[in-house]
Design a protein around this motif. Structure first.
Motif, short mmCIF file in Angstrom:
data_model
loop_
_atom_site.label_atom_id
_atom_site.label_comp_id
_atom_site.label_asym_id
_atom_site.label_seq_id
_atom_site.Cartn_x
_atom_site.Cartn_y
_atom_site.Cartn_z
N UNK A 214 -16.09 3.96 11.53
CA UNK A 214 -17.06 4.48 12.50
C UNK A 214 -17.84 3.33 13.13
N UNK A 215 -18.32 3.61 14.35
CA UNK A 215 -19.13 2.66 15.10
C UNK A 215 -20.36 3.46 15.55
N UNK A 216 -21.42 3.42 14.74
CA UNK A 216 -22.49 4.39 14.85
C UNK A 216 -23.72 3.83 15.57
N UNK B 254 -20.05 1.61 10.26
CA UNK B 254 -20.63 0.41 10.85
C UNK B 254 -21.70 0.80 11.86
N UNK B 255 -22.85 0.14 11.80
CA UNK B 255 -23.90 0.33 12.80
C UNK B 255 -23.66 -0.67 13.93
N UNK C 16 -12.66 5.21 14.99
CA UNK C 16 -11.23 4.91 15.04
C UNK C 16 -10.60 5.63 13.85
N UNK C 17 -9.70 6.58 14.14
CA UNK C 17 -9.14 7.42 13.09
C UNK C 17 -7.63 7.26 13.04
N UNK D 72 -6.09 7.57 16.80
CA UNK D 72 -6.89 8.09 17.93
C UNK D 72 -8.30 7.53 17.88
N UNK D 73 -8.94 7.60 19.02
CA UNK D 73 -10.30 7.10 19.22
C UNK D 73 -11.16 8.29 19.61
N UNK D 74 -12.22 8.54 18.85
CA UNK D 74 -13.03 9.76 19.00
C UNK D 74 -14.49 9.37 19.20
#
Length: 343
Positions: free
Chosen positions: A153-155, A240-241, A251-252, A315-317
């Motif tokens: 994750x990119x949060x 990840x922040x 990114x899944x 996939x990218x969500x």
């Protein structure tokens, strides 16, 4: 249409304010509205739909005669949610207090609405990153089942509160003006050490738990199992922040039990409620947090085969974690209950 008595706990915070926006936008059927917060916010005035409301300090008796209680989250949920339920309110809670309680449904309405009817006064909203992920997983899971998930994750900083947003802004200004950069908030204000988030990434959200994973990472594992009611799926997460104000990205990588082409996956996702497919490499079309903020949908793109396993997809969500990842999901639960005569 029947109208309901509604209370919002945490009305002055980001999720509480989003509740109010959504209630107005979606013409939610309320006739009484009570705005609640901690003692330090009590007495503030909030203007909403042509009326001024005084924010009250939340106590157990605040929920007398309340039918729907929307909790923005926080540690106070553990104390006040059972008290509100005891007084007849249906609590939809954004905190982590009840998510893994076997007596409490953990619900994303597009994914597992059937769980709602099993509530005993409290319904839990999943973690924001989990909600965004399962929205993209569900149509694929239904078609071919899923064997394994690897998610990074990119949060956005807003997931850590207004103070984190303010600190990112101040750090960027300080950098541009060649001033010393101060860090006091992230990874968390309560932690003994803090790092700059401007022009940086922090691979650390929430506290470290077993095997050096963070609590945020394990939430995604355990909550996904519970929502899909499938504990056989292998799930591993890295959270990840990132220096983005709003909207989480993920990114899944999924390994499925049967073949599914990217074209088929795109069609399944495009037909799923609440999901928008943005995927055209020739036009450089893919989801980005800047353009998904303040949107209700979850956006999916970069759908492509993972050829390292027999049945794999990448996939990218991207989704607004304050909207679908929090406030909207809770409001949708309430709307579902109203529509199906469960209140």
């Amino acid at each position: 249409m029947k109208k309901y008595s509604v209370a919002i706990l945490g009305a002055t915070g980001a999720v509480g304010q989003e509740f109010l926006k959504l209630i107005e936008e979606r013409n939610f059927p309320f006739d009484k509205l009570k705005l609640l917060a901690s003692g330090r916010s009590a007495g503030k005035t909030i203007d909403f739909m042509g009326k001024s409301y005084i924010v009250e300090e939340a106590t157990p008796d605040s929920f007398n005669d309340v039918q729907i209680a929307l909790f923005a989250g926080g540690s106070i949920s553990k104390t006040l949610a059972p008290e509100a339920a005891k007084r007849g309110a249906i609590v939809i809670d954004n905190s982590s207090a009840f998510r893994m309680d076997p007596e409490v449904p953990l619900v994303v309405p597009e994914v597992n609405p059937e769980a709602i009817k099993n509530h005993k006064g409290i319904i839990a909203n999943p973690n924001c990153s989990t909600i965004i992920m399962v929205m993209a997983l569900k149509p694929i899971y239904d078609a071919v089942k899923i064997k394994r998930i690897v998610v990074s994750t990119f949060q956005a900083v807003s997931g850590a509160g207004k103070e984190a947003i303010d600190e990112l802004t101040e750090q960027v200004k300080a950098s541009v003006e060649n001033r010393p950069i101060e860090a006091n908030i992230l990874p968390s204000a309560s932690m003994p050490k803090h790092y700059q988030i401007a022009f940086n990434l922090l691979p650390h959200i929430d506290v470290f738990v077993e095997d050096d994973y963070t609590k945020e990472e394990m939430k995604m594992v355990h909550e996904t199992h519970k929502i899909l009611n499938d504990y056989t799926i292998g799930i591993t997460a890295t959270t990840v922040r990132v220096p983005v104000y709003r909207s989480h990205s993920e990114s899944i990588n999924i390994e499925m039990n049967d073949s599914l082409s990217p074209t088929e996956a795109k069609q399944l996702l495009a037909n799923f409620p609440g999901v928008i497919v943005q995927d055209d490499p020739t036009e450089m079309l893919y989801p980005m947090p800047l353009y998904t903020s303040d949107r209700n949908e979850v956006f999916v793109g970069r759908i492509r085969l993972d050829k390292t396993v027999p049945y794999g997809l990448n996939m990218w969500v991207v989704g607004d974690q304050i909207r679908k990842g929090a406030a909207l999901n809770a409001v949708q639960i309430a709307e579902y209950m109203i529509e199906h005569n469960l209140i």
